[in-house]
Design a protein around this motif. Structure first.
Motif, PDB file in Angstrom:
ATOM      1  N   VAL A  41     -15.224  21.392  38.763  1.00  0.00           N
ATOM      2  CA  VAL A  41     -15.506  19.997  39.112  1.00  0.00           C
ATOM      3  C   VAL A  41     -14.159  19.318  39.323  1.00  0.00           C
ATOM      4  O   VAL A  41     -13.311  19.318  38.427  1.00  0.00           O
ATOM      5  CB  VAL A  41     -16.293  19.284  37.989  1.00  0.00           C
ATOM      6  N   ILE A  68     -19.940  21.467  46.944  1.00  0.00           N
ATOM      7  CA  ILE A  68     -20.840  20.313  46.901  1.00  0.00           C
ATOM      8  C   ILE A  68     -19.995  19.045  46.895  1.00  0.00           C
ATOM      9  O   ILE A  68     -19.144  18.863  46.020  1.00  0.00           O
ATOM     10  CB  ILE A  68     -21.750  20.346  45.659  1.00  0.00           C
ATOM     11  N   ILE A  69     -20.205  18.200  47.890  1.00  0.00           N
ATOM     12  CA  ILE A  69     -19.494  16.923  47.977  1.00  0.00           C
ATOM     13  C   ILE A  69     -20.434  15.844  47.465  1.00  0.00           C
ATOM     14  O   ILE A  69     -21.417  15.493  48.124  1.00  0.00           O
ATOM     15  CB  ILE A  69     -19.045  16.633  49.423  1.00  0.00           C
ATOM     16  N   LYS A  70     -20.134  15.335  46.281  1.00  0.00           N
ATOM     17  CA  LYS A  70     -21.010  14.367  45.622  1.00  0.00           C
ATOM     18  C   LYS A  70     -20.589  12.952  46.041  1.00  0.00           C
ATOM     19  O   LYS A  70     -19.766  12.300  45.405  1.00  0.00           O
ATOM     20  CB  LYS A  70     -20.934  14.518  44.106  1.00  0.00           C
ATOM     21  N   GLY A  71     -21.153  12.516  47.147  1.00  0.00           N
ATOM     22  CA  GLY A  71     -20.831  11.184  47.653  1.00  0.00           C
ATOM     23  C   GLY A  71     -19.723  11.220  48.690  1.00  0.00           C
ATOM     24  O   GLY A  71     -18.822  12.061  48.629  1.00  0.00           O
ATOM     25  N   THR A  72     -19.788  10.313  49.637  1.00  0.00           N
ATOM     26  CA  THR A  72     -18.822  10.287  50.741  1.00  0.00           C
ATOM     27  C   THR A  72     -18.010   8.996  50.736  1.00  0.00           C
ATOM     28  O   THR A  72     -17.474   8.606  51.769  1.00  0.00           O
ATOM     29  CB  THR A  72     -19.564  10.421  52.082  1.00  0.00           C
ATOM     30  N   LEU A  90     -23.961  15.343  49.482  1.00  0.00           N
ATOM     31  CA  LEU A  90     -24.920  14.413  48.887  1.00  0.00           C
ATOM     32  C   LEU A  90     -24.564  13.019  49.367  1.00  0.00           C
ATOM     33  O   LEU A  90     -23.487  12.498  49.067  1.00  0.00           O
ATOM     34  CB  LEU A  90     -24.852  14.492  47.358  1.00  0.00           C
ATOM     35  N   SER A  92     -11.456  14.277  44.605  1.00  0.00           N
ATOM     36  CA  SER A  92     -11.286  14.510  46.037  1.00  0.00           C
ATOM     37  C   SER A  92      -9.866  14.947  46.358  1.00  0.00           C
ATOM     38  O   SER A  92      -9.637  15.758  47.257  1.00  0.00           O
ATOM     39  CB  SER A  92     -11.627  13.231  46.802  1.00  0.00           C
TER      40      SER A  92
END
Length: 261
Positions: A11, A28-32, A71, A14
């Protein structure tokens, strides 16, 4: 965990996802979005950075294929689908930075007059996109006369700005670099920065004034000021010799001043 076992799950922030060379099967990209300290709001990651993070999945020497999951909020779902599966046109950004490029070429001797500058532009990606997508650059068509007039105006306006800033001298049939232009080229400084230095720094400039001038350089516009970092800057401001503007402790130039001190 046994230190000999391979890392199964990581984990990361960025920043780590952009820069570290860790191959993975699944990313897995959790939020942009990320918090921009300058504007004090959440803004979208540039698309190129999303691609950079996705690129950690599936390295050829380690894996046959990789998977990437983004995501994202529902309203942006269709946008990212289009972005991932359809090519985006890439336009030129040279026009916004043309002054510094021209200045460097004049200092190096590649450009000696306006004709050289126009010829230089015809070899750039800007010229290729200008012919392919003229409306994006404010042109109504790609007729020879229209394009030549556009390039001539672009060169003339750029030369005028560089001359006003003290970086070059425009003669009737030639252009020559001045001391400020040579300094800007040698040290990769913006032409506006050396112009500001030349206008404000003298032999009698105090150290305090010099620090304020130096910290005001446009090169520090992008110095990151993180969330709540103004609190740390306030602590620093109470310890340094020269005062800063305590009403703008979240300003990158104030932070630069504090770091210099």
């Amino acid at each position: 965990m046994d230190s000999m076992l391979p890392l199964q799950v990581l984990v990361s922030t960025s920043t780590l996802a952009w820069g570290v060379n860790l191959p993975a099967h699944l990313v897995i990209i959790k939020g942009t979005e990320y918090f921009d300290g300058k504007t004090k709001r959440y803004v979208d990651f540039p698309l190129t950075e999303i691609l950079q993070m996705m690129g950690r999945a599936g390295r050829p020497q380690f894996d046959q294929h990789g998977k990437a999951v983004i995501l994202v909020h529902e309203p942006k779902k269709s946008f990212y689908k289009k972005f991932l599966y359809e090519p985006f046109p890439v336009e030129s950004s040279l026009k916004e930075k043309l002054h510094d490029h021209f200045n460097a070429e004049i200092v190096s001797g590649t450009i000696g007059n306006k004709e050289d500058a126009v010829h230089y532009l015809t070899w750039t990606y800007l010229f290729r996109r200008l012919m392919a997508n003229p409306a994006y650059y404010g042109l109504e068509g790609t007729q020879d006369e229209t394009v030549c007039s556009y390039l001539s105006r672009l060169v003339q306006n750029t030369f005028d700005d560089l001359e006003d800033s003290g970086c070059l001298k425009v003669n009737e049939n030639s252009v020559e670099p001045m001391m400020l232009g040579t300094i800007a080229s040698q040290y990769y400084l913006c032409y506006m920065t050396v112009s500001m230095f030349g206008s404000n720094i003298g032999s009698d400039t105090s150290l305090e004034a010099f620090l304020h001038i130096l910290a005001g350089a446009s090169e520090y516009d992008e110095l990151p000021v993180r969330h709540n970092e103004e609190n740390y800057n306030k602590t620093l401001s109470d310890k340094v010799r020269y005062p800063v503007d305590n009403n703008h402790l979240d300003d990158p130039h104030v932070k630069a001043n504090l770091l210099f001190q």
